[in-house]
Motif scaffolding. Sequence first.
Motif, PDB file in Angstrom:
ATOM      1  N   LEU A 168      -9.417  10.114  -7.311  1.00 57.25           N
ATOM      2  CA  LEU A 168      -9.209  10.465  -5.911  1.00 57.25           C
ATOM      3  C   LEU A 168      -8.932   9.257  -5.030  1.00 57.25           C
ATOM      4  N   ILE A 169      -9.496   8.090  -5.383  1.00 57.73           N
ATOM      5  CA  ILE A 169      -9.392   6.926  -4.500  1.00 57.73           C
ATOM      6  C   ILE A 169      -8.672   5.747  -5.147  1.00 57.73           C
ATOM      7  N   HIS A 170      -8.008   5.957  -6.273  1.00 56.66           N
ATOM      8  CA  HIS A 170      -7.503   4.802  -7.028  1.00 56.66           C
ATOM      9  C   HIS A 170      -6.416   4.021  -6.294  1.00 56.66           C
ATOM     10  N   ASP A 171      -5.681   4.671  -5.390  1.00 58.21           N
ATOM     11  CA  ASP A 171      -4.623   3.978  -4.636  1.00 58.21           C
ATOM     12  C   ASP A 171      -4.996   3.805  -3.163  1.00 58.21           C
ATOM     13  N   VAL A 172      -6.284   3.762  -2.878  1.00 54.39           N
ATOM     14  CA  VAL A 172      -6.750   3.755  -1.493  1.00 54.39           C
ATOM     15  C   VAL A 172      -6.262   2.543  -0.694  1.00 54.39           C
ATOM     16  N   ALA A 173      -5.926   1.447  -1.376  1.00 59.71           N
ATOM     17  CA  ALA A 173      -5.486   0.237  -0.671  1.00 59.71           C
ATOM     18  C   ALA A 173      -3.967   0.125  -0.584  1.00 59.71           C
ATOM     19  N   LYS A 174      -3.231   1.131  -1.002  1.00 58.41           N
ATOM     20  CA  LYS A 174      -1.776   1.029  -0.928  1.00 58.41           C
ATOM     21  C   LYS A 174      -1.250   0.863   0.506  1.00 58.41           C
ATOM     22  N   PRO A 175      -1.787   1.576   1.487  1.00 61.40           N
ATOM     23  CA  PRO A 175      -1.233   1.422   2.843  1.00 61.40           C
ATOM     24  C   PRO A 175      -1.274  -0.013   3.360  1.00 61.40           C
ATOM     25  N   GLU A 176      -2.361  -0.724   3.115  1.00 60.86           N
ATOM     26  CA  GLU A 176      -2.492  -2.074   3.657  1.00 60.86           C
ATOM     27  C   GLU A 176      -1.756  -3.120   2.823  1.00 60.86           C
ATOM     28  N   THR A 177      -1.347  -2.756   1.609  1.00 56.71           N
ATOM     29  CA  THR A 177      -0.621  -3.717   0.769  1.00 56.71           C
ATOM     30  C   THR A 177       0.874  -3.375   0.675  1.00 56.71           C
ATOM     31  N   ARG A 178       1.304  -2.391   1.414  1.00 56.39           N
ATOM     32  CA  ARG A 178       2.690  -1.925   1.351  1.00 56.39           C
ATOM     33  C   ARG A 178       3.639  -2.961   1.950  1.00 56.39           C
ATOM     34  N   THR A 179       4.640  -3.355   1.165  1.00 58.51           N
ATOM     35  CA  THR A 179       5.649  -4.307   1.641  1.00 58.51           C
ATOM     36  C   THR A 179       7.033  -3.833   1.197  1.00 58.51           C
ATOM     37  N   LEU A 180       8.041  -4.332   1.884  1.00 58.13           N
ATOM     38  CA  LEU A 180       9.421  -4.014   1.539  1.00 58.13           C
ATOM     39  C   LEU A 180      10.045  -5.262   0.937  1.00 58.13           C
ATOM     40  N   ALA A 181      10.379  -5.197  -0.343  1.00 60.97           N
ATOM     41  CA  ALA A 181      10.956  -6.351  -1.044  1.00 60.97           C
ATOM     42  C   ALA A 181      12.370  -6.628  -0.537  1.00 60.97           C
ATOM     43  N   ALA A 182      12.879  -7.795  -0.901  1.00 63.18           N
ATOM     44  CA  ALA A 182      14.210  -8.214  -0.445  1.00 63.18           C
ATOM     45  C   ALA A 182      15.293  -7.234  -0.883  1.00 63.18           C
ATOM     46  N   ASN A 183      15.068  -6.580  -2.026  1.00 58.92           N
ATOM     47  CA  ASN A 183      16.060  -5.622  -2.527  1.00 58.92           C
ATOM     48  C   ASN A 183      15.899  -4.231  -1.905  1.00 58.92           C
TER      49      ASN A 183
END
Length: 506
Positions: free
Chosen positions: A311-326
């Motif tokens: 249920l919580i395995h991706d709980v930190a995705k919002p704060e680590t979300r980035t858009l790569a150069a590609n």
Amino acid sequence: MTQPRKPFLPVSNPGRRGIIEAAAETASALDMPAYVVGGYLRDTLLGRPANDLDLVVEGDAGKMAAALAAALGTEFFALDAAAGMYRIPLKQAVFEEIDISSAAGAIRDDLARRDFTVDALAAAVPYPLPERLVITDEAGGLADLERKVLRAVSPGVFRDDPARLLRGVRLAAELGFAIEPGTESLIAAAASLAASVAGERTREDLVKILSLPSIGQTVEYLDRLGLLAALFPELETCRGVEQPPEHAWDVLGHQLKTVGALDWVLRRGMWPHASAKARQLIPWDGESEAYFLGKIGGGATRLALTRLAALIHDVAKPETRTLAANGRLRFYGHARKGAEKADAIMKRLRFSQREAGFVTAIVEAHLRPTQLGPEAIPPTPRAVYRFLRDTGDAAVATLYLSLADHLAARGPDLDLDNFRQHVTIVGYVLAERGRQLAKPSGRLVDGNELQARFGMKPGPAMGRVLEAVAEARATGEIASKEEALTLAERLIREPPADEKKNRRRG
């Protein structure tokens, strides 16, 4: 609505009748009217196992608990002395415990203050105990039992005690009942109050939900009612967070679906986006079942805790979300950050250190099974050893969660060949785990021997050498003490570059 009184025949089990009779005799001696209430009546009427006995007395519950515990040759303790709530744990198989509380006035007043109509039932236990007890039903609970409906006794039940919010969903799921629309609206309106409930009380109902035969739909129901956001505010930031194109759902949706996919992987639920053929690929046997049903330090089962990790395995995705150069979305470091957040969640909900460690290990390592080696090539024994070392008891749970994570990422666009490759890695790691665990236990050499033979002093360098020797033994590179000492000598003479640098600085 008042129902006519109906006779209730206690279970014929002599042991249970004996305990109820002891309660009746004790209450009579204290001149204290006593009643069997709630869950025992409800479950017995439904033909379900009733493991606990709930008693209400019109008087001092503490005196009743002390006298009954003495009569039964056991002890009692206060659950909440101020509220007049006590518990007698039992070793007998007939009941696990007896809970005794003081009535809030007369018994009818007490029943009117209860949460759900199916629990607002009471049966007086006079002494001598008759063959048939008479049920008092002031709220229509008997009719609701027949209709399989969960209904609040009054509009204020959830604001009076917000712990009832989660309990209502748990009870409905356990009984297979529907929460009637009016009660459902009351829960949704008061959902935010669930955040104010003590962690210990929330944990108790949460673990019971996580231990149900199948929970995918229940978890999504918690979200629709607004209870999930109250219990796990960290998850609310995941709602609507976009993922790369290969993902079928946003971050929150993915985590909810992972719970359902995990149930399918563990032979406990349905998953509409994969065939029975796909599930047959997944290794499963009695040992796997026993692993997940085993408890962590006498607390929750691995099954319940693995579901929580899902249920919580991706709980930190919002704060680590980035858009790569590609232009591609990335979530660098979300597993490590997620483990930190998971640990905070587990502490807030008063899970034990071992339970918290199990969940955080899964969250931190949930990506590793597919990172153990190049695609289409089995991981090396050394890579498997390090994975097992780092995840400990959570290794097997992490492997199965990784499969559920895969399914919940692809959803209806699952590529069976790609999933088969993932399953192959999991199967190989499980088999290699079995081979490594079959190695003789104990060390081939210890710190005292390194100190005596090579003059090595205790410290990080010695720990590194001992770990390297243990790893070499587990992976089959060495098997004897002589080989272990030879390897240790080589490692001491040729330390890693960073250790050489530290020696020169020293």
